[in-house]
Scaffold this active site. Structure first.
Site, PDB file in Angstrom:
ATOM      1  N   GLY A   1       0.834  -1.198   0.000  1.00 32.11           N
ATOM      2  CA  GLY A   1       0.000   0.000   0.000  1.00 32.11           C
ATOM      3  C   GLY A   1       0.862   1.238   0.000  1.00 32.11           C
TER       4      GLY A   1
ATOM      5  N   GLU B   1       5.587  -3.344   0.753  1.00 28.13           N
ATOM      6  CA  GLU B   1       5.693  -3.036  -0.680  1.00 28.13           C
ATOM      7  C   GLU B   1       4.941  -1.734  -0.876  1.00 28.13           C
ATOM      8  OE1 GLU B   1       7.407  -5.054  -2.606  1.00 28.13           O
ATOM      9  OE2 GLU B   1       7.555  -6.828  -1.346  1.00 28.13           O
TER      10      GLU B   1
ATOM     11  N   CYS C   1       1.903   0.357  -8.982  1.00 25.81           N
ATOM     12  CA  CYS C   1       3.030   0.842  -8.178  1.00 25.81           C
ATOM     13  C   CYS C   1       4.309   0.943  -8.995  1.00 25.81           C
ATOM     14  CB  CYS C   1       3.240  -0.076  -6.984  1.00 25.81           C
ATOM     15  SG  CYS C   1       3.495  -1.788  -7.455  1.00 25.81           S
TER      16      CYS C   1
HETATM   17  P1  NAD Z   1      -3.323   2.531   1.460  1.00 24.18           P
HETATM   18  O1  NAD Z   1      -2.053   2.545   2.222  1.00 24.18           O
HETATM   19  O2  NAD Z   1      -4.292   3.617   1.662  1.00 24.18           O
HETATM   20  O3  NAD Z   1      -4.133   1.184   1.764  1.00 24.18           O
HETATM   21  C1  NAD Z   1      -3.532  -0.085   1.624  1.00 24.18           C
HETATM   22  C2  NAD Z   1      -4.206  -1.050   2.574  1.00 24.18           C
HETATM   23  O4  NAD Z   1      -3.950  -0.637   3.912  1.00 24.18           O
HETATM   24  C3  NAD Z   1      -5.733  -1.101   2.431  1.00 24.18           C
HETATM   25  O5  NAD Z   1      -6.162  -2.430   2.587  1.00 24.18           O
HETATM   26  C4  NAD Z   1      -6.209  -0.246   3.586  1.00 24.18           C
HETATM   27  O6  NAD Z   1      -7.503  -0.583   4.030  1.00 24.18           O
HETATM   28  C5  NAD Z   1      -5.180  -0.599   4.647  1.00 24.18           C
HETATM   29  N1  NAD Z   1      -5.045   0.385   5.724  1.00 24.18           N
HETATM   30  C6  NAD Z   1      -5.504   1.654   5.783  1.00 24.18           C
HETATM   31  N2  NAD Z   1      -5.176   2.222   6.963  1.00 24.18           N
HETATM   32  C7  NAD Z   1      -4.488   1.294   7.667  1.00 24.18           C
HETATM   33  C8  NAD Z   1      -3.854   1.279   8.948  1.00 24.18           C
HETATM   34  N3  NAD Z   1      -3.867   2.350   9.740  1.00 24.18           N
HETATM   35  N4  NAD Z   1      -3.219   0.160   9.333  1.00 24.18           N
HETATM   36  C9  NAD Z   1      -3.158  -0.928   8.519  1.00 24.18           C
HETATM   37  N5  NAD Z   1      -3.751  -0.980   7.305  1.00 24.18           N
HETATM   38  C10 NAD Z   1      -4.407   0.127   6.879  1.00 24.18           C
HETATM   39  O7  NAD Z   1      -2.919   2.391  -0.081  1.00 24.18           O
HETATM   40  P2  NAD Z   1      -3.892   2.322  -1.331  1.00 24.18           P
HETATM   41  O8  NAD Z   1      -4.343   3.701  -1.654  1.00 24.18           O
HETATM   42  O9  NAD Z   1      -4.934   1.270  -1.135  1.00 24.18           O
HETATM   43  O10 NAD Z   1      -2.910   1.759  -2.460  1.00 24.18           O
HETATM   44  C11 NAD Z   1      -2.161   2.585  -3.273  1.00 24.18           C
HETATM   45  C12 NAD Z   1      -0.718   2.597  -2.813  1.00 24.18           C
HETATM   46  O11 NAD Z   1      -0.200   1.281  -2.791  1.00 24.18           O
HETATM   47  C13 NAD Z   1       0.174   3.371  -3.764  1.00 24.18           C
HETATM   48  O12 NAD Z   1       1.056   4.160  -3.022  1.00 24.18           O
HETATM   49  C14 NAD Z   1       0.935   2.287  -4.490  1.00 24.18           C
HETATM   50  O13 NAD Z   1       2.167   2.684  -5.011  1.00 24.18           O
HETATM   51  C15 NAD Z   1       1.064   1.242  -3.433  1.00 24.18           C
HETATM   52  N6  NAD Z   1       1.312  -0.082  -4.012  1.00 24.18           N
HETATM   53  C16 NAD Z   1       2.556  -0.638  -3.888  1.00 24.18           C
HETATM   54  C17 NAD Z   1       2.834  -1.871  -4.468  1.00 24.18           C
HETATM   55  C18 NAD Z   1       4.216  -2.506  -4.392  1.00 24.18           C
HETATM   56  O14 NAD Z   1       4.341  -3.683  -4.694  1.00 24.18           O
HETATM   57  N7  NAD Z   1       5.245  -1.762  -4.009  1.00 24.18           N
HETATM   58  C19 NAD Z   1       1.826  -2.541  -5.170  1.00 24.18           C
HETATM   59  C20 NAD Z   1       0.583  -1.942  -5.273  1.00 24.18           C
HETATM   60  C21 NAD Z   1       0.328  -0.712  -4.687  1.00 24.18           C
END
Ligand code: NAD
Length: 531
Positions: free
Chosen positions: A246, A268, A302
């Site tokens: 995320g 990641e 990502c």
């Molecule tokens: P996000 O961090 O908002 O959410 C990711 C996950 O975390 C979701 O399931 C969300 O419900 C959960 N979450 C939210 N608050 C939390 C907390 N306080 N504690 C634990 N979990 C919590 O990210 P997003 O908007 O869903 O995804 C987009 C981001 O993910 C972008 O920055 C992207 O680059 C990244 N991403 C990285 C990869 C990689 O492999 N490096 C792959 C895909 C996406």
């Protein structure tokens, strides 16, 4: 309608051809730890903004229950032969391919991506299941290591499962990122509790359905649906290992919580990925590659590219051809292959993309194409956008946009291209275009990113599943894929057997012993087979 009552009276989404309302009823019932829960959360179809269905709004108590069930199932699973566990992944490979049309429908329905981009997820999960299905048992075998005194001390290493792995996944690749890490975690002998993103729970539930079809015991893969801010911390609290994908901001919180419990984690995270066009690049290939690099899943990937650095000798021609190819991309909804690019996932995502482009315009950037939302196509569509003259401190130049917006900048040398590429807090993925493969590989090693693709955007490294994948700097910690992607879910245990009754073999009880052992070590270094 589904058993779950939508929380609002927004109209129900029209379902794609391979899905029925029954499918959603069945999937809702797979949130098995929350049977008694009545609160629900609507899931939206980004193509229209209508409601797909509503999943249980789980609470932290449900997370605890999911872990309890997962934990009690894990013991028997860990006792099974590694080959027997791997057989589930081999069957999952077939189940994913057999159910591909319905799976692609679910992914498109709740993420709004184009069919071609959704299909990539199905192929990726099948390939990951095949890789670990055929490799995991060998990688997990206990190994002999050199004992302190070979022959006198026998040392061996065993790879035990950590217990229950918590997986937190984002919405952008809902199938790949809820199951591709779960496969090695399960094959290593663990149970998994997965918390998918709020926007895309049905894909994770479909994955659970397919894992069960492939023979995974009932409680080993649990899905908790609901809000990240409430369920995420509860999941981290219960996990024996946390696998988070995320944003960098949430990743920091997850890492801090895991650290407090002394639990290991992989993170990641985000990226601001560069693409470098060197002076000898084949422009046809580079332009085509840049299109895939920047606009796959409307840039919500990502590892997609948001910064292009082009040698000045090719800059004008590259920009002209790139803009032309971008304008030719078809944008729109649909459960067929008609449109190249789909929708953004949500109002939040659209707002962020619009804010970055507005900031770029205010700071004098040139918008060559795109730069507009397309509400005529659906509530969150945004045109693929190419910028030039973007100041280095503009939001779109240094922050992750996570949308179909890319800047192109001329550079006077390969050295400058590398310097610009490395001028970022992120370090996830990069792409280098050159006709000289040796040069490409050398330049790649100078770029501070976890994966670098030469004459490819991202697929070459991502799809080489035998090789590790992950980020440097603010893009993350740890690696998925390859042996590393499996072994992170294990605890290494060393068992050493002392074969002669020597007592403590390095006991230093006196000055004479200290001197003798120091001399022995000097001698030891000279004997090749003992080094
Ligand atoms: P996000 O961090 O908002 O959410 C990711 C996950 O975390 C979701 O399931 C969300 O419900 C959960 N979450 C939210 N608050 C939390 C907390 N306080 N504690 C634990 N979990 C919590 O990210 P997003 O908007 O869903 O995804 C987009 C981001 O993910 C972008 O920055 C992207 O680059 C990244 N991403 C990285 C990869 C990689 O492999 N490096 C792959 C895909 C996406």
């Amino acid at each position: 309608m589904s058993d779950q009552v939508p929380a609002t009276d927004t109209p129900a989404a029209t379902l794609p051809p391979n899905l029925s309302r029954d499918t959603f009823d069945r999937l809702d019932r797979l949130v098995t730890h929350a049977e008694a829960r009545t609160e629900t959360r609507d899931v939206e179809a980004p193509f229209t903004g209508n409601v797909v269905s509503a999943v249980p709004e789980c609470a932290p108590d449900d997370v605890e229950l999911a872990f309890e069930r997962a934990r009690s199932a894990q013991t028997d699973w860990a006792d099974r032969d590694a080959e027997a566990r791997a057989a589930v992944a081999k069957r999952l490979h077939d189940a994913v391919l057999d159910n591909r049309e319905a799976l692609v429908d679910v992914v498109q329905l709740e993420s709004g991506k184009s069919r071609a981009h959704a299909y990539e997820e199905v192929l990726d999960v099948a390939a990951t299941a095949r890789y670990y299905g055929y490799r995991a048992a060998d990688l997990l075998e206990s190994e002999r290591r050199r004992g302190m005194v070979p022959g006198l001390i026998r040392a061996e290493v065993h790879h035990h499962p950590v217990g229950v792995v918590g997986i937190i996944s984002p919405w952008n690749y809902p199938l790949t990122l809820s199951i591709s890490d779960a496969i090695p975690a399960l094959l290593a002998g663990n149970a998994v509790v997965c918390k998918p993103a709020e926007q895309t729970p049905y894909t994770a539930l479909f994955a659970r359905h397919l894992l069960r079809k492939a023979g995974l015991p009932e409680d080993l893969f649990q899905v908790v649906t609901g809000e990240g801010a409430s369920l995420g911390p509860a999941l981290v609290e219960e996990s024996d290992y946390v696998c988070f994908t995320g944003s960098t901001a949430t990743g920091r919180e997850v890492a801090a919580a895991a650290g407090r419990n002394l639990v290991d984690c992989s993170l990641e995270l985000g990226g601001k990925n560069p693409l470098l066009v060197l002076p000898d690049a084949d422009l046809d290939r580079a332009v085509k590659g840049a299109i895939g690099a920047c606009f796959t899943n409307a840039g919500q990937l990502c590892i997609s590219v948001e910064r292009c650095y082009v040698h000045e000798s090719l800059y004008e021609e590259f920009t002209e051809r790139f803009v032309e190819a971008t304008e030719a991309l078809t944008l729109g909804p649909g459960y067929d292959f008609e449109h190249a690019v789909g929708s953004l996932v949500s109002a939040d995502q659209l707002e962020k993309v619009q804010a970055h482009v507005a900031d770029a315009r205010e700071r004098g950037a040139t918008v060559h194409c795109g730069g507009q939302a397309r509400p005529d196509l659906g509530p969150y569509f945004y045109e693929p956008t190419v910028l030039t003259d973007l100041p280095a401190d503009a939001d779109a130049a240094c922050e992750e946009t996570f949308g179909p917006v890319v800047s192109v900048t001329p550079v006077d040398s390969t050295t400058e291209a590398v310097e610009r590429a490395n001028d970022s807090e992120y370090g996830l993925n990069a792409s280098v275009w050159t006709e000289n493969e040796d040069l490409g590989r050398a330049v790649a090693r100078d770029i501070d990113c976890g994966t670098v693709n030469v004459n490819d955007a991202y697929a070459a490294s991502w799809a080489s599943i035998d090789a590790p994948m992950g980020g440097m700097d603010d893009s993350g910690v740890g690696r998925r894929h390859g042996p590393e992607g499996l072994m992170r879910f294990t605890e290494a245990q060393t068992v050493a057997v002392q074969r002669l009754a020597l007592g403590d073999p390095v006991g230093v009880g006196s000055a004479l012993e200290a001197k003798t052992l120091s001399a022995a070590l000097r001698l030891w270094k000279r004997i090749p087979f003992l080094r």
